[in-house]
Motif scaffolding. Sequence first.
Motif, PDB file in Angstrom:
ATOM      1  N   ASN A  31      46.514  46.320  30.563  1.00  0.00           N
ATOM      2  CA  ASN A  31      46.016  45.231  31.377  1.00  0.00           C
ATOM      3  C   ASN A  31      46.114  43.715  30.534  1.00  0.00           C
ATOM      4  O   ASN A  31      45.889  42.651  31.415  1.00  0.00           O
ATOM      5  N   ASN A  34      50.776  39.954  30.286  1.00  0.00           N
ATOM      6  CA  ASN A  34      50.800  38.783  31.448  1.00  0.00           C
ATOM      7  C   ASN A  34      52.218  38.734  31.970  1.00  0.00           C
ATOM      8  O   ASN A  34      52.278  38.197  32.996  1.00  0.00           O
ATOM      9  N   THR A  58      52.646  39.040  35.792  1.00  0.00           N
ATOM     10  CA  THR A  58      51.813  40.057  36.480  1.00  0.00           C
ATOM     11  C   THR A  58      51.234  39.350  37.973  1.00  0.00           C
ATOM     12  O   THR A  58      50.630  40.120  38.745  1.00  0.00           O
ATOM     13  N   LEU A  76      57.518  44.846  39.527  1.00  0.00           N
ATOM     14  CA  LEU A  76      56.476  45.419  38.721  1.00  0.00           C
ATOM     15  C   LEU A  76      55.953  46.491  39.782  1.00  0.00           C
ATOM     16  O   LEU A  76      55.950  46.200  41.038  1.00  0.00           O
ATOM     17  N   ARG A  80      51.194  47.843  37.337  1.00  0.00           N
ATOM     18  CA  ARG A  80      51.764  46.863  36.512  1.00  0.00           C
ATOM     19  C   ARG A  80      52.135  47.512  35.169  1.00  0.00           C
ATOM     20  O   ARG A  80      51.673  46.641  33.910  1.00  0.00           O
TER      21      ARG A  80
END
Length: 122
Positions: A31, A34, A58, A76, A80
Amino acid sequence: VQLQASGGGVVQAGESLTLSCTASGSRDSINAINAMGWYRQAPGKPRELGALVAAITTSGATNYQDSVRGRFTISLNGARDTVYLRMNGLKPSDTAVYYCNANDPNAYDDYWGQGTLVTVSS
């Protein structure tokens, strides 16, 4: 985070290939990424001197090398954690080792995949 790339191969000029690259690791680490992208380098040369082919944040913003714009599409998946590079209208000049890249602005360095070879014959 580890990146696993796949999808390279040998094709003739004008044909298509799709590369994929999946990030694995903790969900928090993934997560924190980016942006993901693809670089390429001639076989036998150092990855560090490779050129950016395409990148995507992202949030969905994309960037392409001029020589591939209109032929390649980067995307993506919803989680992600996987980036794709759809390559249409391949040319012999696209022959290279393609490296997947992921950027975490809080990490010491970018993450890199192992490289996948694309060979386009004329």
